[in-house]
Design a protein around this motif. Structure first.
Motif, PDB file in Angstrom:
ATOM      1  N   SER A   1       0.853  -1.181   0.000  1.00  0.00           N
ATOM      2  CA  SER A   1       0.000   0.000   0.000  1.00  0.00           C
ATOM      3  C   SER A   1       0.895   1.238   0.000  1.00  0.00           C
ATOM      4  N   ILE A   2       0.734   2.078  -1.023  1.00  0.00           N
ATOM      5  CA  ILE A   2       1.580   3.254  -1.204  1.00  0.00           C
ATOM      6  C   ILE A   2       0.724   4.515  -1.191  1.00  0.00           C
ATOM      7  N   GLY A   3       1.055   5.436  -0.299  1.00  0.00           N
ATOM      8  CA  GLY A   3       0.360   6.719  -0.230  1.00  0.00           C
ATOM      9  C   GLY A   3       1.067   7.756  -1.078  1.00  0.00           C
ATOM     10  N   ILE A   4       0.316   8.446  -1.900  1.00  0.00           N
ATOM     11  CA  ILE A   4       0.844   9.553  -2.707  1.00  0.00           C
ATOM     12  C   ILE A   4       0.387  10.832  -2.018  1.00  0.00           C
ATOM     13  N   ILE A   5       1.310  11.497  -1.345  1.00  0.00           N
ATOM     14  CA  ILE A   5       0.998  12.613  -0.464  1.00  0.00           C
ATOM     15  C   ILE A   5       1.119  13.937  -1.216  1.00  0.00           C
ATOM     16  N   ILE A   6       0.013  14.680  -1.301  1.00  0.00           N
ATOM     17  CA  ILE A   6       0.033  16.010  -1.917  1.00  0.00           C
ATOM     18  C   ILE A   6       0.525  16.982  -0.852  1.00  0.00           C
ATOM     19  N   GLY A   7       1.741  17.493  -1.026  1.00  0.00           N
ATOM     20  CA  GLY A   7       2.430  18.262   0.000  1.00  0.00           C
ATOM     21  C   GLY A   7       2.240  19.761  -0.048  1.00  0.00           C
ATOM     22  N   SER A   8       1.188  20.244  -0.658  1.00  0.00           N
ATOM     23  CA  SER A   8       0.900  21.672  -0.684  1.00  0.00           C
ATOM     24  C   SER A   8      -0.595  21.870  -0.477  1.00  0.00           C
ATOM     25  N   THR A   9      -0.946  22.950   0.206  1.00  0.00           N
ATOM     26  CA  THR A   9      -2.358  23.279   0.405  1.00  0.00           C
ATOM     27  C   THR A   9      -2.686  24.659  -0.153  1.00  0.00           C
ATOM     28  N   ARG A  10      -1.759  25.244  -0.886  1.00  0.00           N
ATOM     29  CA  ARG A  10      -1.968  26.596  -1.435  1.00  0.00           C
ATOM     30  C   ARG A  10      -3.120  26.638  -2.427  1.00  0.00           C
ATOM     31  N   GLN A  11      -3.786  27.781  -2.482  1.00  0.00           N
ATOM     32  CA  GLN A  11      -4.776  28.021  -3.525  1.00  0.00           C
ATOM     33  C   GLN A  11      -4.063  28.003  -4.880  1.00  0.00           C
ATOM     34  N   GLY A  12      -4.662  27.384  -5.870  1.00  0.00           N
ATOM     35  CA  GLY A  12      -4.089  27.356  -7.210  1.00  0.00           C
ATOM     36  C   GLY A  12      -2.858  26.479  -7.334  1.00  0.00           C
ATOM     37  N   ARG A  13      -2.640  25.591  -6.395  1.00  0.00           N
ATOM     38  CA  ARG A  13      -1.446  24.733  -6.384  1.00  0.00           C
ATOM     39  C   ARG A  13      -1.395  23.810  -7.596  1.00  0.00           C
ATOM     40  N   ASN A  14      -0.178  23.445  -7.976  1.00  0.00           N
ATOM     41  CA  ASN A  14       0.046  22.496  -9.065  1.00  0.00           C
ATOM     42  C   ASN A  14       0.127  21.057  -8.562  1.00  0.00           C
ATOM     43  N   GLY A  15       0.202  20.892  -7.254  1.00  0.00           N
ATOM     44  CA  GLY A  15       0.422  19.576  -6.662  1.00  0.00           C
ATOM     45  C   GLY A  15      -0.645  18.552  -6.975  1.00  0.00           C
ATOM     46  N   GLU A  16      -1.897  18.991  -7.072  1.00  0.00           N
ATOM     47  CA  GLU A  16      -2.966  18.036  -7.379  1.00  0.00           C
ATOM     48  C   GLU A  16      -2.758  17.408  -8.755  1.00  0.00           C
TER      49      GLU A  16
ATOM     50  N   LYS B   1      -1.959  13.481  -9.366  1.00  0.00           N
ATOM     51  CA  LYS B   1      -2.873  12.689 -10.206  1.00  0.00           C
ATOM     52  C   LYS B   1      -2.101  12.001 -11.324  1.00  0.00           C
ATOM     53  N   TRP B   2      -1.136  12.715 -11.928  1.00  0.00           N
ATOM     54  CA  TRP B   2      -0.297  12.105 -12.965  1.00  0.00           C
ATOM     55  C   TRP B   2       0.470  10.922 -12.392  1.00  0.00           C
ATOM     56  N   VAL B   3       1.073  11.097 -11.215  1.00  0.00           N
ATOM     57  CA  VAL B   3       1.829  10.016 -10.565  1.00  0.00           C
ATOM     58  C   VAL B   3       0.895   8.838 -10.271  1.00  0.00           C
ATOM     59  N   TYR B   4      -0.277   9.131  -9.724  1.00  0.00           N
ATOM     60  CA  TYR B   4      -1.250   8.080  -9.404  1.00  0.00           C
ATOM     61  C   TYR B   4      -1.638   7.304 -10.667  1.00  0.00           C
TER      62      TYR B   4
ATOM     63  N   ALA C   1       0.682  -3.545  -6.079  1.00  0.00           N
ATOM     64  CA  ALA C   1       0.587  -2.431  -5.134  1.00  0.00           C
ATOM     65  C   ALA C   1      -0.732  -1.710  -5.306  1.00  0.00           C
ATOM     66  N   LYS C   2      -1.174  -1.142  -4.204  1.00  0.00           N
ATOM     67  CA  LYS C   2      -2.383  -0.318  -4.201  1.00  0.00           C
ATOM     68  C   LYS C   2      -1.924   1.109  -3.893  1.00  0.00           C
ATOM     69  N   TYR C   3      -2.345   2.050  -4.719  1.00  0.00           N
ATOM     70  CA  TYR C   3      -1.955   3.451  -4.560  1.00  0.00           C
ATOM     71  C   TYR C   3      -3.154   4.271  -4.104  1.00  0.00           C
ATOM     72  N   GLU C   4      -2.881   5.268  -3.261  1.00  0.00           N
ATOM     73  CA  GLU C   4      -3.952   6.128  -2.763  1.00  0.00           C
ATOM     74  C   GLU C   4      -3.459   7.570  -2.702  1.00  0.00           C
ATOM     75  N   LEU C   5      -4.256   8.483  -3.214  1.00  0.00           N
ATOM     76  CA  LEU C   5      -3.944   9.909  -3.103  1.00  0.00           C
ATOM     77  C   LEU C   5      -4.336  10.389  -1.712  1.00  0.00           C
ATOM     78  N   VAL C   6      -3.411  11.118  -1.080  1.00  0.00           N
ATOM     79  CA  VAL C   6      -3.648  11.682   0.252  1.00  0.00           C
ATOM     80  C   VAL C   6      -3.358  13.174   0.164  1.00  0.00           C
ATOM     81  N   ASP C   7      -4.375  13.985   0.432  1.00  0.00           N
ATOM     82  CA  ASP C   7      -4.258  15.430   0.308  1.00  0.00           C
ATOM     83  C   ASP C   7      -4.138  16.051   1.703  1.00  0.00           C
TER      84      ASP C   7
ATOM     85  N   ILE D   1       4.952   8.277  -1.716  1.00  0.00           N
ATOM     86  CA  ILE D   1       5.500   9.154  -2.747  1.00  0.00           C
ATOM     87  C   ILE D   1       5.084  10.559  -2.315  1.00  0.00           C
ATOM     88  N   PHE D   2       6.065  11.373  -1.993  1.00  0.00           N
ATOM     89  CA  PHE D   2       5.791  12.737  -1.572  1.00  0.00           C
ATOM     90  C   PHE D   2       5.835  13.651  -2.798  1.00  0.00           C
ATOM     91  N   VAL D   3       4.729  14.318  -3.060  1.00  0.00           N
ATOM     92  CA  VAL D   3       4.619  15.269  -4.156  1.00  0.00           C
ATOM     93  C   VAL D   3       4.779  16.654  -3.544  1.00  0.00           C
TER      94      VAL D   3
END
Length: 187
Positions: free
Chosen positions: A3-18, A22-25, A35-41, A80-82
């Motif tokens: 089980s692999i978590g893909i962590i979106i490491g920014s919370t800014r408005q207009g961020r590119n991280g999402e 999503k591309w990585v996922y 493996a099972k992948y999950e997006l974590v915001d 995976i830290f984004v």
């Protein structure tokens, strides 16, 4: 199955991280690994600033957010830290979130997908130091996206095809290390 978590490491408005996450996922799930992948915001967790005073009326809610974050991160075998690069480092919100963790992430593996003017390389270097203290083994290969060439007008994500090679290498390393470290945690 890992089980692999893909962590979106920014919370800014207009961020590119999402878009990057999503591309990585999508890339990872299309490989059909064991493996099972999950997006974590991080924006979903509303973590207070580590060590700050929390008003009494908000303490239960803050504890619930912290507990949810801890449990989510404990549920993964690897990460995976984004991350974007802000001022030669990772984001404050990601550093803050990592400060809440320790045993939940010990003896696990991490890979990176970063973006910035230099592909987020300095944010990755910063994260390697932080994760080392948390006993997280980071893999060598990273995916690095340039704001100048992989984003149209520095906002619309249009990654070059050559990133697939690094993505495959990073995922191969991450899954290998995550599987190996799983045996240590089961002792």
């Amino acid at each position: 199955m890992l089980s692999i978590g893909i962590i979106i490491g920014s919370t800014r408005q207009g961020r590119n991280g999402e878009a990057v996450a999503k591309w990585v996922y999508d890339f990872a799930t299309e490989r059909n690994d064991n493996a099972k992948y999950e997006l974590v915001d991080l924006a979903d967790f509303n973590l207070p600033f580590y060590g700050s005073a929390i008003p009494e009326a908000m303490q239960e809610e803050a504890k619930a957010h912290i507990q949810a974050w801890s449990e989510k991160m404990a549920s993964f075998d690897g990460y995976i830290f984004v991350t974007p690069e802000y001022n030669h480092a990772t984001t404050g919100v990601l550093k803050n979130a990592l400060d809440y963790l320790n045993l939940e992430v010990n003896n696990k593996a991490a890979g990176f997908a970063a973006y910035g003017s230099l592909g987020g390389a300095r944010a990755i270097e910063n994260l390697r130091l932080i994760l080392g203290e948390l006993q997280v083994a980071d893999v060598r290969t990273a995916i690095t996206f340039s704001l100048l060439t992989d984003f149209e007008n520095m906002s619309a994500f249009k990654p070059a095809d050559y990133h697939a090679k690094n993505a495959n290498q990073m995922l191969d390393q991450l899954l290998s290390w995550s599987g190996a470290l799983q045996t240590i945690r089961q002792k």
